[in-house]
Design a protein around this motif. Sequence first.
Motif, PDB file in Angstrom:
ATOM      1  N   THR A 177      14.496  21.553 -67.846  1.00  0.00           N
ATOM      2  CA  THR A 177      15.144  20.514 -67.050  1.00  0.00           C
ATOM      3  C   THR A 177      16.054  19.690 -67.950  1.00  0.00           C
ATOM      4  O   THR A 177      15.670  19.326 -69.062  1.00  0.00           O
ATOM      5  CB  THR A 177      14.093  19.588 -66.409  1.00  0.00           C
ATOM      6  OG1 THR A 177      13.192  20.384 -65.631  1.00  0.00           O
ATOM      7  CG2 THR A 177      14.747  18.548 -65.519  1.00  0.00           C
ATOM      8  N   TYR A 208       9.678  20.488 -65.494  1.00  0.00           N
ATOM      9  CA  TYR A 208       9.944  20.162 -64.092  1.00  0.00           C
ATOM     10  C   TYR A 208       8.720  19.559 -63.408  1.00  0.00           C
ATOM     11  O   TYR A 208       8.839  18.795 -62.442  1.00  0.00           O
ATOM     12  CB  TYR A 208      10.435  21.397 -63.336  1.00  0.00           C
ATOM     13  CG  TYR A 208       9.398  22.482 -63.112  1.00  0.00           C
ATOM     14  CD1 TYR A 208       8.589  22.481 -61.973  1.00  0.00           C
ATOM     15  CD2 TYR A 208       9.234  23.517 -64.025  1.00  0.00           C
ATOM     16  CE1 TYR A 208       7.648  23.469 -61.757  1.00  0.00           C
ATOM     17  CE2 TYR A 208       8.306  24.514 -63.816  1.00  0.00           C
ATOM     18  CZ  TYR A 208       7.504  24.496 -62.691  1.00  0.00           C
ATOM     19  OH  TYR A 208       6.580  25.476 -62.479  1.00  0.00           O
ATOM     20  N   ARG A 209       7.517  19.874 -63.903  1.00  0.00           N
ATOM     21  CA  ARG A 209       6.296  19.325 -63.311  1.00  0.00           C
ATOM     22  C   ARG A 209       6.249  17.810 -63.467  1.00  0.00           C
ATOM     23  O   ARG A 209       5.802  17.095 -62.561  1.00  0.00           O
ATOM     24  CB  ARG A 209       5.072  19.965 -63.959  1.00  0.00           C
ATOM     25  CG  ARG A 209       5.005  21.470 -63.832  1.00  0.00           C
ATOM     26  CD  ARG A 209       3.884  22.014 -64.688  1.00  0.00           C
ATOM     27  NE  ARG A 209       3.763  23.469 -64.580  1.00  0.00           N
ATOM     28  CZ  ARG A 209       2.821  24.174 -65.188  1.00  0.00           C
ATOM     29  NH1 ARG A 209       1.944  23.566 -65.959  1.00  0.00           N
ATOM     30  NH2 ARG A 209       2.764  25.473 -65.042  1.00  0.00           N
ATOM     31  N   ASP A 212       8.891  16.298 -61.075  1.00  0.00           N
ATOM     32  CA  ASP A 212       8.380  16.341 -59.708  1.00  0.00           C
ATOM     33  C   ASP A 212       7.336  15.267 -59.474  1.00  0.00           C
ATOM     34  O   ASP A 212       7.386  14.528 -58.479  1.00  0.00           O
ATOM     35  CB  ASP A 212       7.751  17.713 -59.423  1.00  0.00           C
ATOM     36  CG  ASP A 212       8.781  18.804 -59.172  1.00  0.00           C
ATOM     37  OD1 ASP A 212       9.973  18.479 -59.033  1.00  0.00           O
ATOM     38  OD2 ASP A 212       8.389  19.988 -59.125  1.00  0.00           O
ATOM     39  N   HIS A 221      18.289  20.754 -62.499  1.00  0.00           N
ATOM     40  CA  HIS A 221      16.905  21.173 -62.299  1.00  0.00           C
ATOM     41  C   HIS A 221      16.581  22.445 -63.082  1.00  0.00           C
ATOM     42  O   HIS A 221      17.441  23.294 -63.330  1.00  0.00           O
ATOM     43  CB  HIS A 221      16.644  21.430 -60.815  1.00  0.00           C
ATOM     44  CG  HIS A 221      16.602  20.188 -59.978  1.00  0.00           C
ATOM     45  ND1 HIS A 221      15.429  19.566 -59.636  1.00  0.00           N
ATOM     46  CD2 HIS A 221      17.589  19.449 -59.426  1.00  0.00           C
ATOM     47  CE1 HIS A 221      15.690  18.505 -58.883  1.00  0.00           C
ATOM     48  NE2 HIS A 221      16.993  18.409 -58.746  1.00  0.00           N
ATOM     49  N   GLN A 264      13.186  32.679 -56.887  1.00  0.00           N
ATOM     50  CA  GLN A 264      12.041  32.001 -57.518  1.00  0.00           C
ATOM     51  C   GLN A 264      11.012  31.627 -56.447  1.00  0.00           C
ATOM     52  O   GLN A 264      11.374  31.112 -55.388  1.00  0.00           O
ATOM     53  CB  GLN A 264      12.518  30.757 -58.261  1.00  0.00           C
ATOM     54  CG  GLN A 264      13.577  31.061 -59.313  1.00  0.00           C
ATOM     55  CD  GLN A 264      14.321  29.841 -59.815  1.00  0.00           C
ATOM     56  OE1 GLN A 264      13.732  28.778 -60.001  1.00  0.00           O
ATOM     57  NE2 GLN A 264      15.620  30.000 -60.038  1.00  0.00           N
ATOM     58  N   TYR A 266       7.553  29.422 -55.851  1.00  0.00           N
ATOM     59  CA  TYR A 266       6.678  28.359 -56.347  1.00  0.00           C
ATOM     60  C   TYR A 266       5.492  28.212 -55.395  1.00  0.00           C
ATOM     61  O   TYR A 266       5.591  28.513 -54.195  1.00  0.00           O
ATOM     62  CB  TYR A 266       7.426  27.025 -56.429  1.00  0.00           C
ATOM     63  CG  TYR A 266       8.570  27.018 -57.418  1.00  0.00           C
ATOM     64  CD1 TYR A 266       8.424  26.479 -58.689  1.00  0.00           C
ATOM     65  CD2 TYR A 266       9.823  27.538 -57.065  1.00  0.00           C
ATOM     66  CE1 TYR A 266       9.476  26.468 -59.589  1.00  0.00           C
ATOM     67  CE2 TYR A 266      10.880  27.533 -57.954  1.00  0.00           C
ATOM     68  CZ  TYR A 266      10.701  26.991 -59.227  1.00  0.00           C
ATOM     69  OH  TYR A 266      11.741  26.989 -60.109  1.00  0.00           O
ATOM     70  N   LYS A 279       4.355  21.496 -57.674  1.00  0.00           N
ATOM     71  CA  LYS A 279       4.558  22.936 -57.465  1.00  0.00           C
ATOM     72  C   LYS A 279       4.606  23.619 -58.821  1.00  0.00           C
ATOM     73  O   LYS A 279       4.896  22.991 -59.846  1.00  0.00           O
ATOM     74  CB  LYS A 279       5.843  23.210 -56.684  1.00  0.00           C
ATOM     75  CG  LYS A 279       7.130  22.741 -57.349  1.00  0.00           C
ATOM     76  CD  LYS A 279       8.340  23.090 -56.494  1.00  0.00           C
ATOM     77  CE  LYS A 279       9.648  22.616 -57.119  1.00  0.00           C
ATOM     78  NZ  LYS A 279       9.799  21.148 -57.087  1.00  0.00           N
ATOM     79  N   LEU A 281       5.877  27.436 -60.717  1.00  0.00           N
ATOM     80  CA  LEU A 281       6.549  28.722 -60.611  1.00  0.00           C
ATOM     81  C   LEU A 281       5.541  29.849 -60.836  1.00  0.00           C
ATOM     82  O   LEU A 281       4.824  29.853 -61.831  1.00  0.00           O
ATOM     83  CB  LEU A 281       7.670  28.815 -61.648  1.00  0.00           C
ATOM     84  CG  LEU A 281       8.447  30.141 -61.695  1.00  0.00           C
ATOM     85  CD1 LEU A 281       9.265  30.331 -60.417  1.00  0.00           C
ATOM     86  CD2 LEU A 281       9.351  30.197 -62.918  1.00  0.00           C
ATOM     87  N   SER A 330      16.180  27.615 -57.365  1.00  0.00           N
ATOM     88  CA  SER A 330      15.950  26.646 -58.428  1.00  0.00           C
ATOM     89  C   SER A 330      14.713  25.846 -58.043  1.00  0.00           C
ATOM     90  O   SER A 330      14.167  26.014 -56.946  1.00  0.00           O
ATOM     91  CB  SER A 330      17.157  25.714 -58.630  1.00  0.00           C
ATOM     92  OG  SER A 330      17.093  24.594 -57.774  1.00  0.00           O
ATOM     93  N   SER A 331      14.280  24.943 -58.914  1.00  0.00           N
ATOM     94  CA  SER A 331      13.110  24.118 -58.611  1.00  0.00           C
ATOM     95  C   SER A 331      13.462  22.909 -57.753  1.00  0.00           C
ATOM     96  O   SER A 331      12.567  22.153 -57.354  1.00  0.00           O
ATOM     97  CB  SER A 331      12.436  23.651 -59.914  1.00  0.00           C
ATOM     98  OG  SER A 331      13.323  22.846 -60.672  1.00  0.00           O
TER      99      SER A 331
END
Length: 344
Positions: A177, A208-209, A212, A221, A264, A266, A279, A281, A330-331
């Motif tokens: 990220t 990313y966790r 989020d 992202h 992707q 998740y 979420k 991956l 993407s996330s």
Amino acid sequence: VKLGTISDDGVKLYFNGELKIDNWTDHAALFDGFTTVLEEGKEYDIKIEFYENGGDAVLQFGYESLEDTLLAEAVNTAKESDIALLFLGNSEYLESEGFDRTSLELPENQLALLNAVLSVNKNVIVVLNNGGQILMSEWIDKVQGLVEAWFPGQEGGNAVADVLLGNVNPSGKLPHTIAKKLDDYSAYKYYPGSDGKISYADGLFVGYRYFDNNKIEPQFHFGYGLTYTSFKIEDVKVANDDSKIKVSLNITNTGNLEGSEVIQVYVSDKTNKIIRPVKELKKFLKVLVKPGETKNVNLDLSTNDLKYYCIEKSQWTFEPGEYEILVGNSSNEKDLIFSSITVN
């Protein structure tokens, strides 16, 4: 001028008896420097102390003129050009193993170059050479394009040229990220620690966790990346039986060029039995699609993809209940299609 050293390991530099560089530590090849004014015909006393404690022994001393003749030349060239390509980023002396970067920003002289070129030419494309994140919120909206080339190796020039000229349709995705500012990163509150030690207290909430979980909007992202074509993911279906969670979808190339998209998948745990990331991956697949073509894609998950490690039981554990399966490119939640399932 800027006087400086590249050293591996420790170095001290005295300029006219004054300690100007003091990096008496074990480290990989690293640049240290300072700015001063040198007068023509005048002598200066320079003393360097150095030690090596293992691995390669590196010591270089040099100078860099800070006069803006090169900057003026770059600006004049950009002014007369339709498009300005700026190759910016770090070198192995600014970003490498054995030491930490002092900043996630571009070096000051590169920012000065970027702003000067932008003042005479708005059609600027930046190509970045770097290993980790670079903060770009101050300038990203001013440029027309950004190519993240990383440290591509000896054939990097040819590879970047192929991408810029359209000989290759890029399909890479960000493996991390990129934040808008330094203190948005999870490590900010723990770095640099003390006495050479740092506490990694992020737990599961890294990358990313963390963004989020804390509802922080990044610059880019995790999993994001553009191509020279466009895609549409639709008809996502999720079904589960005793052993597998089957994910199917259609992906259509809605552009004019053949290209690849990375699908992707998740998983979001809605059982609320334990604190988990929003979420995670679990699957990804790169799919090559021709212009106008639609491909059906199938990906399988298992209950293992829903498990978490239970410290009390010392084993991977599955909780029956509701889960969300998120499919996209993407996330970013805006790029994801949500489906709910119940797993017993």
